[in-house]
Design an enzyme around this catalytic site. Structure first.
Site, PDB file in Angstrom:
ATOM      1  N   LYS A 164       3.870  -0.273  -0.219  1.00  0.00           N
ATOM      2  CA  LYS A 164       4.691  -1.429  -0.582  1.00  0.00           C
ATOM      3  C   LYS A 164       3.997  -2.161  -1.728  1.00  0.00           C
ATOM      4  O   LYS A 164       2.773  -2.320  -1.714  1.00  0.00           O
ATOM      5  CB  LYS A 164       4.829  -2.333   0.650  1.00  0.00           C
ATOM      6  CG  LYS A 164       5.772  -3.520   0.488  1.00  0.00           C
ATOM      7  CD  LYS A 164       5.874  -4.246   1.820  1.00  0.00           C
ATOM      8  CE  LYS A 164       6.781  -5.455   1.768  1.00  0.00           C
ATOM      9  NZ  LYS A 164       6.876  -6.120   3.099  1.00  0.00           N
ATOM     10  N   SER A 245      11.306  -6.872   4.773  1.00  0.00           N
ATOM     11  CA  SER A 245      11.131  -6.813   3.338  1.00  0.00           C
ATOM     12  C   SER A 245      10.564  -5.478   2.847  1.00  0.00           C
ATOM     13  O   SER A 245      10.532  -5.217   1.644  1.00  0.00           O
ATOM     14  CB  SER A 245      10.195  -7.935   2.888  1.00  0.00           C
ATOM     15  OG  SER A 245       8.890  -7.777   3.429  1.00  0.00           O
ATOM     16  N   SER A 269       9.551  -7.405   9.045  1.00  0.00           N
ATOM     17  CA  SER A 269       9.589  -6.718   7.753  1.00  0.00           C
ATOM     18  C   SER A 269       9.195  -5.244   7.811  1.00  0.00           C
ATOM     19  O   SER A 269       9.330  -4.530   6.824  1.00  0.00           O
ATOM     20  CB  SER A 269       8.707  -7.445   6.738  1.00  0.00           C
ATOM     21  OG  SER A 269       9.323  -8.640   6.343  1.00  0.00           O
TER      22      SER A 269
END
Length: 548
Positions: A164, A245, A269
């Protein structure tokens, strides 16, 4: 003689044209998205009324420049021959293929580079999941091949993984999806990245995310960032949400763009995008994995975690990231081996709680019944009413202090932004490009005047209330409580309980849905055991049909 020369000339022209085709076939080109955006205006989900799909700043042709010569040599025929060896295969299987000589770490890596380019350069299939690629990854893969010796089947050695893009790496900037961090070149890797490299993993690149880990705009699309554009779900492009996310992490794993990906979670997330993309995601107890070198929201709740296609890989990935970090005040000395010669495929003697209100969901109820039939003792729970006041305040005040700390200690020293206010002011100068959906949550951080003393009271109250909600774990001596997707991620977060999300099926629309195991603090191994038994019982995950 003339005929020979003509033949030679024609052959050279043909080869030249073929090479030119190879170069242009997968070029990343901007396309007219007007009609697609118009169609989105009728979407029943308000968060999916997109303002744009494509990134306005990212040039994937530049991202792929370091690999042009290698990819020219790699044919579509080679790609298709490798597909059955790689797609949907777990790490032990991949390692066995390398050991028997049918695969190499270099071939595995170039396969993923080719596959990403193949899909992301097609405007009808692109998922906008990739932000950056490690320019050295093929060289590193060749080194892994040259130096391999008695590699365990349960090792991350030579396995290409994605991160990420809020996790620091030396080779690539760490942007959190924000233009304010576009040139955030950190001098060192995040602690978990150091551990991954030490355990032989290959860092393939960085993936898109909900900008600032979805604590930036209010009611905006999940998976959107100014750097990466709008991440899309491979099970239904622009039809189903990606979750957030860690949107790019979930999407990239689901589409088989890497062996695995790292996500981060504050509240949902990892569980949310894992559920939406039919992959396995583990949100560990705070302190199990280091947060040093990760763009923060909350030092109280943040944690990285593994996102994989199956439970075995998840456990192997956990092993490769763990380690005590003296620079993370929450870091714990963990001796647990998350995988050791695999897991027992058994629910024998397990007591598992289910939330009564969720039994109205037919897929949830069906999977509970499957578990009951193989001997799981199911305990139905009616959760108490609780107060969840102050959750946003916790995030506000943590972010207000934690972001400047990251920028001071772990970011590029040349960055002009030093705090939340600086980001707000920067975005105001070109809001259409930098914050097309607004920055309401950042503005809320600036307005929040809660004191540290008041914050401590809020934290304690939230923890008490959440523990009350999950009290059956202790009072009923349960191995886990079962939830759906990220329904109870906030409650698990503030009470410091780990969660493991495992695919459990698909709605009639084709949208994925997952079962989430909520466990006791620091009992990740037990959750993985349960998740493995459930995975083997149901074998629910299916590849997205357009990405096979």
């Amino acid at each position: 003689m003339k005929k020979s020369l003509l033949f030679l000339f024609a052959s050279l022209v043909l080869i030249s044209c073929k090479n030119q085709e190879n170069e242009t076939e997968f070029q990343f080109k901007k396309y007219d998205e007007t009609a697609a955006l118009e169609a989105q205006r009728n979407h029943k989900n308000g968060r999916m009324k997109f303002k744009l799909f494509q990134s306005k700043v990212l040039d994937m042709n530049e991202v792929y420049k370091p690999f042009q010569s290698e990819l020219k040599k790699f044919s579509d025929e080679e790609y298709n021959n490798l597909k059955p060896l790689i797609l949907e295969q777990d790490i032990p299987t991949l390692q066995r293929h390398v050991k028997d000589g049918t695969l190499s770490y270099e071939k595995l890596t170039i396969f993923y580079l080719y596959r990403i380019r193949k899909f992301e350069s097609d405007s009808t299939l692109s998922l906008n999941s990739i932000i950056a690629l490690n320019p050295n990854v093929l060289k590193e893969a060749r080194e892994k091949d040259a130096n391999k010796s008695n590699v365990s089947e349960f090792s991350m050695y030579g396995m290409p993984v994605l991160l990420k893009d809020n996790i620091n790496t030396k080779e690539m900037p760490t942007t959190a999806g924000a233009l304010a961090l576009q040139r955030n070149y950190s001098k060192s890797d995040a602690f978990i990245v150091e551990k991954l490299r030490a355990n032989g993993a290959l860092i393939l690149g960085k993936v898109n995310l909900s900008e600032w880990a979805y604590f930036f705009c209010s009611g905006c699309p999940l998976g959107y960032s100014a750097i990466g554009g709008q991440t899309l779900n491979p099970y239904g492009r622009a039809e189903f949400e990606t979750g957030g996310s860690s949107s790019g992490s979930g999407v990239a794993v689901a589409a088989n763009f890497a062996v695995a990906a790292v996500g981060t979670e504050t509240s949902g997330s990892i569980t949310s995008p894992s559920s939406q993309n039919s992959v396995v995601g583990l949100k560990p107890t705070i302190g199990v994995l280091s947060r040093t070198g990760i763009v923060p929201i909350s030092s109280t709740l943040d944690t990285p975690g593994p996102m994989t296609k199956n439970v075995i890989d998840n456990a192997i990935f956990m092993n490769a990231m763990r380690g005590f970090d003296q620079n993370d005040s929450k870091s714990k000395e963990i001796d647990e081996e998350y995988v050791q010669n695999g897991f027992r495929n058994s629910f024998k003697g397990k007591r598992i709680g289910v939330f009564k209100p969720l039994l109205t969901d037919s897929i949830y109820a069906l999977n509970i019944e499957k578990m009951r039939k193989v001997g799981v003792e199911i305990v139905e729970i009616t959760p108490p009413e609780i107060s969840f006041n102050g959750f946003v305040t916790l995030l506000n005040i943590d972010m207000k202090y934690d972001l400047p700390k990251y920028l001071s200690e772990n970011a590029d020293k040349s960055l002009f932004i030093k705090n939340v206010k600086d980001v707000i002011e920067f975005n105001k100068k070109d809001s259409l490009l930098r914050a097309p959906y607004g920055q309401q949550l950042f503005e809320g951080i600036e307005r929040d005047q809660t004191t540290i003393a008041e914050l401590e009271v809020i934290k304690e109250n939230l923890k008490t209330e959440a523990n009350k909600y999950l009290q059956a774990l202790e009072s009923e001596d349960l191995d886990a409580i079962l939830s759906i997707n990220n329904y109870h991620s906030g409650i698990a977060a503030v009470s410091f309980h780990p969660t493991l999300t495992v695919p459990m099926g698909y709605k009639t629309s084709g949208e994925p849905i997952s079962l989430t195991f909520v466990g006791k603090p620091f009992e990740e191994r037990n959750l993985l055991e349960l998740g493995y038994a459930f995975e083997q019982l149901t074998k629910a995950r299916k590849m997205p049909k357009n990405y096979q």
